[in-house]
Write a protein that holds these residues in place. Structure first.
Motif, PDB file in Angstrom:
ATOM      1  N   LEU A  22       6.637  -8.972  -5.276  1.00 24.72           N
ATOM      2  CA  LEU A  22       7.794  -8.597  -4.965  1.00 24.72           C
ATOM      3  C   LEU A  22       7.662  -7.198  -4.133  1.00 24.72           C
ATOM      4  O   LEU A  22       8.497  -6.580  -3.608  1.00 24.72           O
ATOM      5  CB  LEU A  22       8.385  -7.878  -6.436  1.00 24.72           C
ATOM      6  N   VAL A  23       6.578  -6.523  -4.207  1.00 24.58           N
ATOM      7  CA  VAL A  23       6.206  -5.431  -3.212  1.00 24.58           C
ATOM      8  C   VAL A  23       4.930  -5.632  -2.442  1.00 24.58           C
ATOM      9  O   VAL A  23       3.879  -6.061  -3.475  1.00 24.58           O
ATOM     10  CB  VAL A  23       6.128  -4.269  -4.061  1.00 24.58           C
ATOM     11  N   SER A  24       4.883  -5.197  -1.489  1.00 25.79           N
ATOM     12  CA  SER A  24       3.572  -4.930  -0.929  1.00 25.79           C
ATOM     13  C   SER A  24       3.525  -4.133   0.183  1.00 25.79           C
ATOM     14  O   SER A  24       4.138  -4.273   1.345  1.00 25.79           O
ATOM     15  CB  SER A  24       3.251  -6.392  -0.149  1.00 25.79           C
ATOM     16  N   SER A  25       3.132  -2.893  -0.035  1.00 32.39           N
ATOM     17  CA  SER A  25       3.136  -1.709   0.776  1.00 32.39           C
ATOM     18  C   SER A  25       2.181  -0.812   0.881  1.00 32.39           C
ATOM     19  O   SER A  25       1.552  -0.631  -0.485  1.00 32.39           O
ATOM     20  CB  SER A  25       4.597  -0.982   0.446  1.00 32.39           C
ATOM     21  N   PRO A  26       1.979   0.014   1.943  1.00 36.37           N
ATOM     22  CA  PRO A  26       0.951   1.200   1.961  1.00 36.37           C
ATOM     23  C   PRO A  26       1.403   2.064   0.588  1.00 36.37           C
ATOM     24  O   PRO A  26       2.590   2.343   0.381  1.00 36.37           O
ATOM     25  CB  PRO A  26       1.112   2.057   3.099  1.00 36.37           C
ATOM     26  N   THR A  27       0.365   2.477  -0.194  1.00 39.09           N
ATOM     27  CA  THR A  27       0.647   3.277  -1.405  1.00 39.09           C
ATOM     28  C   THR A  27       1.681   4.628  -1.028  1.00 39.09           C
ATOM     29  O   THR A  27       2.326   5.016  -1.992  1.00 39.09           O
ATOM     30  CB  THR A  27      -0.517   3.671  -2.077  1.00 39.09           C
ATOM     31  N   ALA A  28       1.216   5.246   0.096  1.00 39.19           N
ATOM     32  CA  ALA A  28       1.874   6.393   0.638  1.00 39.19           C
ATOM     33  C   ALA A  28       3.467   6.509   0.765  1.00 39.19           C
ATOM     34  O   ALA A  28       4.163   7.097   0.698  1.00 39.19           O
ATOM     35  CB  ALA A  28       1.322   6.976   1.999  1.00 39.19           C
ATOM     36  N   GLU A  29       3.940   4.780   0.874  1.00 38.00           N
ATOM     37  CA  GLU A  29       5.359   4.730   0.952  1.00 38.00           C
ATOM     38  C   GLU A  29       6.135   4.442  -0.271  1.00 38.00           C
ATOM     39  O   GLU A  29       7.021   4.178  -0.252  1.00 38.00           O
ATOM     40  CB  GLU A  29       5.374   3.605   2.243  1.00 38.00           C
ATOM     41  N   LEU A  30       5.155   4.430  -1.258  1.00 37.86           N
ATOM     42  CA  LEU A  30       5.699   3.986  -2.546  1.00 37.86           C
ATOM     43  C   LEU A  30       5.932   5.014  -3.755  1.00 37.86           C
ATOM     44  O   LEU A  30       5.370   6.169  -3.434  1.00 37.86           O
ATOM     45  CB  LEU A  30       4.902   3.027  -3.188  1.00 37.86           C
TER      46      LEU A  30
END
Ligand SMILES: Nc1ncnc2c1ncn2[C@@H]1O[C@H](COP(=O)(O)OP(=O)(O)O)[C@@H](O)[C@H]1O
Ligand SMILES: [Mg+2]
Length: 274
Positions: free
Chosen positions: A243-251
């Protein structure tokens, strides 16, 4: 007039490495049961730490097992270090598993053996039975000691593994995984049995290894803030889907809330008195 020159392109863009792991449309079902993973895509690049986040039963362990041929792949594909996992038979599966260092929640050390011997068993991966019987070379011993030094417990080398604290045992397990010269490290809930201080230390160590050795580390966690604090990217699973796959900095916690079941969220709201 001075000429304005365009800045050079970022180095990272000109030298993007190929992913070491590439999973596409992966489906897994146990026996006649329902799909436990359904259409999972995942890339893992050298040097990055990816947190696999999800509540219990979301499919984290199954995804890890599918990367080493321990889960029944029923659809899609998983490429790991040049191996097409779904098509491998015994001998090649052994080669794949020799390339993958694994770390588990319960450390899986042999408690009555010394710390050093536990690390040395990492060298047996991929070795035939003759090597296993022949004992360890002095080069192996030196490397095992160097690895224990690297994870900060060389002074415990001669102690029985079972006498160490949980955090120390997990460091031994990490040194054992490194003994394999892994091309990938899979850490399945490596801090679920550790207190918060130890958890941070062990996750820092894994992230340092990923960067310094240039290998991917996939670490499953069910605690949201640990994922935010100790990863370069977060992949969030719920009911076997990403459901989520993003750079940690954007989360942040709010964006990751979707990973948790509505029933969990209701429970948290109840706990908070809403
Ligand atoms: N060996 C197995 N046989 C049958 N079902 C399994 C097996 N292993 C896991 N499952 C099921 O697959 C789902 C995902 O489990 P798992 O991958 O262990 O999730 P997680 O690691 O996120 O807790 C769960 O519903 C679990 O019951
Ligand atoms: Mg699990």
């Amino acid at each position: 007039m001075t000429t304005v020159t365009a800045p050079p392109p970022p180095a990272a863009r000109t030298a993007t490495p190929a992913p070491l792991v590439s999973v596409r449309g992966l489906q897994v079902a146990y026996g006649d049961g329902p799909l436990v993973l359904d259409g999972v895509d995942l890339d893992l690049f050298p040097g990055e730490t990816v947190a696999l986040l999800g509540s219990s039963g979301s499919g984290k362990s199954t995804l890890m097992k599918s990367l080493t041929g321990f889960a029944p792949i029923t659809g899609g594909s998983a490429q790991v270090a040049g191996h097409d996992v779904g098509t491998l038979r015994r001998g090649r599966l052994r080669n794949l598993r020799a390339d993958v260092g694994q770390v588990f929640q319960q450390f899986n050390l042999v408690g009555r053996l010394s710390v050093l011997t536990n690390v040395l068993t990492g060298a047996l991966h991929g070795a035939g039975p003759v090597n296993a019987v022949g004992g360890f070379s002095s080069a192996d011993r030196q490397r095992a000691m160097a690895l224990l030094d690297r994870v900060g417990i060389a002074h415990k080398a001669k102690d029985q593994a079972r006498t160490l604290s949980g955090g120390q045992q997990q460091r031994v397990a990490i040194a054992r995984a490194l003994m394999q010269r892994p091309r990938l490290i899979l850490a399945d809930e490596p801090v679920a049995s550790l207190d918060p201080t130890m958890s941070h230390q062990v996750l820092d160590l894994l992230q340092e290894i990923a960067r310094a050795d240039g290998i991917p580390v996939l670490v499953s966690l069910h605690v949201l803030h640990l994922a935010l604090d100790h990863s370069d990217r977060v992949v969030g699973l719920r009911h076997g889907e990403v459901l989520v796959s993003s750079p940690t900095a954007e989360l942040d916690a709010e964006r990751l809330a979707v990973v948790y079941d509505v029933s969990d969220a209701d429970q948290e709201a109840d706990d908070a008195g809403h």
